[in-house]
Design a protein around this motif. Structure first.
Motif, PDB file in Angstrom:
ATOM      1  N   VAL A   1       0.895  -1.191  -0.145  1.00 49.61           N
ATOM      2  CA  VAL A   1      -0.073   0.016   0.081  1.00 49.61           C
ATOM      3  C   VAL A   1       1.025   1.226  -0.021  1.00 49.61           C
ATOM      4  O   VAL A   1       1.654   1.394   0.948  1.00 49.61           O
ATOM      5  CB  VAL A   1      -0.896   0.220   1.288  1.00 49.61           C
ATOM      6  N   GLN A   2       0.815   2.087  -1.003  1.00 43.99           N
ATOM      7  CA  GLN A   2       1.562   3.454  -1.141  1.00 43.99           C
ATOM      8  C   GLN A   2       0.743   4.398  -0.580  1.00 43.99           C
ATOM      9  O   GLN A   2      -0.561   4.469  -1.227  1.00 43.99           O
ATOM     10  CB  GLN A   2       2.005   3.511  -2.738  1.00 43.99           C
ATOM     11  N   SER A   3       1.026   5.335   0.167  1.00 44.45           N
ATOM     12  CA  SER A   3       0.335   6.480   0.550  1.00 44.45           C
ATOM     13  C   SER A   3       1.183   7.673   0.767  1.00 44.45           C
ATOM     14  O   SER A   3       2.494   7.351   0.329  1.00 44.45           O
ATOM     15  CB  SER A   3      -0.443   6.133   1.873  1.00 44.45           C
ATOM     16  N   ARG A   4       0.758   8.712   1.167  1.00 43.97           N
ATOM     17  CA  ARG A   4       1.497  10.010   1.220  1.00 43.97           C
ATOM     18  C   ARG A   4       2.592   9.642   2.590  1.00 43.97           C
ATOM     19  O   ARG A   4       3.580  10.408   2.571  1.00 43.97           O
ATOM     20  CB  ARG A   4       0.827  11.304   1.627  1.00 43.97           C
ATOM     21  N   ALA A   5       2.222   8.772   3.309  1.00 45.21           N
ATOM     22  CA  ALA A   5       3.051   8.526   4.488  1.00 45.21           C
ATOM     23  C   ALA A   5       4.016   7.498   4.208  1.00 45.21           C
ATOM     24  O   ALA A   5       4.937   7.460   5.217  1.00 45.21           O
ATOM     25  CB  ALA A   5       2.103   7.703   5.467  1.00 45.21           C
ATOM     26  N   GLY A   6       4.209   6.765   3.047  1.00 45.29           N
ATOM     27  CA  GLY A   6       5.226   6.050   2.658  1.00 45.29           C
ATOM     28  C   GLY A   6       4.594   4.764   2.010  1.00 45.29           C
ATOM     29  O   GLY A   6       3.574   4.755   1.563  1.00 45.29           O
TER      30      GLY A   6
END
Length: 234
Positions: free
Chosen positions: A125-130
């Motif tokens: 899972v890619q998110s703005r958090a990494g």
């Protein structure tokens, strides 16, 4: 815990190196791949080299891999493995990366679920958090089941609360089907859903590596949000 042999080829158009490890299923710890000639980790073997290919193979089940800085624990590159003898060089391509001395190549394999009508899954899972690996095991057929982070067993509403998911890539164990992936809010309302499929030799498969890949998302994550998958085992 069970173990399985995992192998990898890492390189570019001018060179490639072979790596291997007998990896423990269901963990990152200790699963550092070393080269098959001198038993050196990635960063010691080829520091400063630009690589654009990482091909990882596992024995049975499913497998994720990552290149990670052993000091900062920052994930530099990541992906999914293929069942041994079913690797596809076309899908081993990564964004070019200059290997650092402190980098290691690690694997997170999982065995085929020993219980009938159950499956295990891995999801990047890619998110703005990494970037974070999610892991689900003992997922009963046709039953939407929450998956949590592989490292600290947190749901998506805790691990990336306040961020937004931009992409998801999921791999079910060999022979299993991902029926769909669903994101629910704190009140149980459906926020997002996507169909999955088969992978590998199964009819209808489009990849040896993933059952579902979706990108260009903008899924804002609130507190107590839940990410669920539904599977059908082999």
């Amino acid at each position: 815990m069970t173990t399985q042999a995992t192998t990898a080829i890492v390189g570019n158009a001018m060179m490639s190196k072979s790596f291997a490890v007998t990896a423990t299923d269901g963990v990152w710890d200790g699963n550092i791949m070393v080269d098959t000639v001198g038993n050196n980790p990635l960063g010691i073997l080829i520091p400063g080299q630009v690589i654009d290919k990482v091909c990882v193979q596992y024995t049975a089940g499913a497998c994720a891999w990552r290149i990670i800085d052993s000091n900062t624990m920052v994930v530099k590159r990541r992906g999914l493995g293929a069942l041994a003898s079913y690797s596809d060089n076309q899908y081993c391509t990564i964004q070019p990366y200059t290997v650092q001395k402190t980098d290691t190549l690690q694997v997170f394999p999982v065995a085929v679920d020993a219980t009938a009508n159950q499956a295990s899954v891995l999801m990047w899972v890619q998110s703005r958090a990494g970037i974070e690996l999610y892991y689900g095991t003992d997922i009963v057929d046709a039953t939407a089941t929450e998956i949590k982070t592989a490292v600290n067993n947190q749901g998506v509403g805790d691990s990336i609360f306040g961020s937004a998911i931009s992409s998801m890539t999921i791999q079910a164990e060999d022979g299993a089907t991902i029926t769909n992936v669903e994101l629910y809010d704190a009140s149980g309302g459906l926020v997002y859903t996507a169909y999955g499929t088969k992978r590998g030799l199964n009819p209808g498969s489009r990849s040896n590596y993933f059952n579902l890949h979706v990108d260009k998302l903008g899924l804002a994550i609130g507190k107590a949000f839940v990410l669920k998958v539904t599977t059908v085992s082999a």
